[in-house]
Design an enzyme around this catalytic site. Structure first.
Site, PDB file in Angstrom:
ATOM      1  N   LYS A  31       0.834  -1.201   0.000  1.00 49.23           N
ATOM      2  CA  LYS A  31       0.000   0.000   0.000  1.00 49.23           C
ATOM      3  C   LYS A  31       0.873   1.257   0.000  1.00 49.23           C
ATOM      4  CE  LYS A  31      -3.722   2.169   2.715  1.00 49.23           C
ATOM      5  NZ  LYS A  31      -4.584   2.016   3.908  1.00 49.23           N
ATOM      6  N   SER A  49      -9.077   3.052   2.826  1.00 51.60           N
ATOM      7  CA  SER A  49      -8.038   3.604   1.991  1.00 51.60           C
ATOM      8  C   SER A  49      -7.156   2.559   1.309  1.00 51.60           C
ATOM      9  CB  SER A  49      -7.162   4.537   2.827  1.00 51.60           C
ATOM     10  OG  SER A  49      -6.492   3.839   3.858  1.00 51.60           O
ATOM     11  N   SER A  73      -9.930   1.145   7.094  1.00 55.37           N
ATOM     12  CA  SER A  73      -9.301   1.148   5.777  1.00 55.37           C
ATOM     13  C   SER A  73      -8.833  -0.200   5.278  1.00 55.37           C
ATOM     14  CB  SER A  73      -8.118   2.124   5.768  1.00 55.37           C
ATOM     15  OG  SER A  73      -8.564   3.454   5.803  1.00 55.37           O
TER      16      SER A  73
END
Length: 476
Positions: free
Chosen positions: A85, A161, A185
């Site tokens: 990520k 996210s 997230s």
């Protein structure tokens, strides 16, 4: 060697075991991932950076050790490619934080502790996956990289996210990818994209980075519960630079998901947490999954009345310091305010001169919320809810302004996940079924602090009871 062309992407456990046993070449798996990314990622926009040469070199090294008879010396993720990520560092790759402020920056000199543990276990980072700017919103759309799209329906968001990781794993481009969760997230993208997403107890996986809100946890997005358990086995354990990190686990989670006896636990259900409107179809699908999970565990599902100090308002007041730590004030603010996405700019403007008493009031709400949760978990051991209040919405937003006929603010599309971050409980999202539009719906299972094995066990029981599709259709 097994060819992967035309086959589903193997799970993490399947791939690692096959590579160590010589049934699968790590290099062939890396090449297959790169081929699928080339074929599909233009439509999904899940990756913002790739390192194909580095991944190939690492895979060749794994295959050489297997050929030399050294497979037993390889780690439990030997040769498995993964995405990182774009909010955490991976040595040799840039970290943009989804922001124009950092896009085009230099490669990072070191891994985050999370990535370092995965790499030490033999996993191979293949690239960086998209995230909203500083991980602030529940869908993945930025000025820096554009919109990331859900492989179940490319008009929809995979969530945020950890949206880039979710899109890549759900499409079968990679076996797994890293995630992080400061308010949902990991679990929101899991719910929107038909994946398994665990937010562990706070401190279970060390987070030796700036997080003054004390809500953020590292994790992963996977297709199976065993993959999530193996990830936790590898990454859990203390770190000297994280004062909140927990001692080493006393069990192997990959064993616990198969053997833990949960038949004596009290399991509660709430579709609203006492304050949140929810889409009727989401409520119906997630409740049916909760009933099946409880039945598989040999327990009753109890409807519980939940009374909480508003977790959404409490969470919104908790993250400002983390956001300010993400920018360089005299370099980025206010000089580059126009480069920021609207939510980030609004949050910085609203908190620039925030008085200390406002922060104290927010902290008081959080202390009261902790008391509320203690009262709730004095009566039950597990709480099940929908993961989100709605199915995945449009890829570029906005979040729905109305849910179940009730006008809501944007955060109310995801009201169920923040509670576990604020109170440090473990919580996992698992696939509950598909909406009438064919979109994944998630079930959230939350447990007591430090008992991460309990929600994972319920997730595994549901997986056995009603196996879910491992990938979105159409991506072989």
């Amino acid at each position: 060697m097994t060819s992967l062309q035309g086959q589903p992407m193997p799970s993490v456990v399947e791939a690692a075991d096959a590579i160590r046993e010589g049934r699968q070449s790590s290099l062939e798996l890396v090449e297959e991932c790169l081929a699928r990314i080339a074929a599909h990622d233009e439509a999904l926009n899940s990756f913002v950076h790739l390192d194909p040469d580095g991944a190939r070199r690492a895979a060749e090294a794994v295959d050489e050790r297997v050929a030399a008879g050294e497979a037993d010396l390889l780690g439990p993720l030997a040769g498995v490619p993964f995405g990182v990520k774009d909010l955490e560092d991976c040595q040799g790759m840039p970290t943009s934080h989804g922001s124009l402020l950092y896009k085009g920056g230099p490669p990072m000199p070191a891994d985050s502790e999370h990535v370092a543990r995965l790499r030490a276990a033999g996993a191979i980072p293949i690239g960086k996956t998209a995230a909203p700017e500083f991980g602030t919103i529940q869908y993945t759309y930025t000025k820096a990289w554009g919109a990331t799209r859900n492989p179940w329906d490319t008009e929809r968001t995979p969530g945020g996210s950890s949206g880039g990781t979710a899109a890549a794993v759900a499409a079968g481009l990679i076996p797994f990818g890293t995630a992080s969760d400061g308010g949902g997230s990991t679990r929101i993208p899991a719910g929107f994209s038909g994946l398994v997403g665990l937010k562990p107890s706070h401190g279970r996986i060390p987070h030796p980075d700036e997080d003054p809100s004390e809500t953020a946890c590292y994790g992963a997005l996977t297709t199976t519960v065993a993959d999530s358990a193996r990830h936790l086995d590898i990454t859990a354990g203390p770190h000297d630079t994280d004062r909140l990190s927990l001692p080493p686990p006393t069990m192997r989670y990959e064993d616990a998901i198969e053997t833990l006896d949960v038949s004596g636990l009290k399991v509660g259900w709430s579709s609203t947490l006492g304050f949140a409107p929810v889409d009727p179809e989401v409520e119906e699908i997630s409740h049916a999954a909760a009933l099946d999970a409880a039945r598989a565990a040999g327990v009753d599902l109890i409807d519980v009345d939940v009374h909480l100090t508003d977790p959404v308002a409490t969470w919104l007041s908790a993250g400002a310091m983390s956001l300010w730590l993400g920018i360089q004030e005299h370099e980025h603010w206010p000089e580059r305010a126009d480069d920021l996405t609207p939510f980030v700019r609004m949050a910085l403007e609203a908190t620039y001169d925030r008085p200390l008493r406002t922060l104290v009031n927010g902290y008081r709400r959080r202390l009261q919320l902790q008391q509320d949760m203690a009262t709730l978990f004095s009566e039950i051991d597990v709480l099940m809810t929908p993961t989100t209040a709605v199915p995945a919405f449009p890829a570029k937003g906005p979040s729905p302004a109305q849910i179940g006929g009730v006008d809501v603010n944007p955060a109310m599309s995801v009201p169920f996940t923040m509670l576990a971050n604020l109170c440090w409980n473990p919580a996992v999202s698992v696939p509950a079924g598909l909406s009438s539009d064919g979109l994944p719906i998630g079930l959230q299972v939350m447990g007591r602090r430090h008992f991460d094995e309990v929600p994972l066990r319920f997730a595994r029981l549901l997986e056995v009871e009603r196996p879910w599709p491992l990938h979105a259709p159409g991506y072989l």
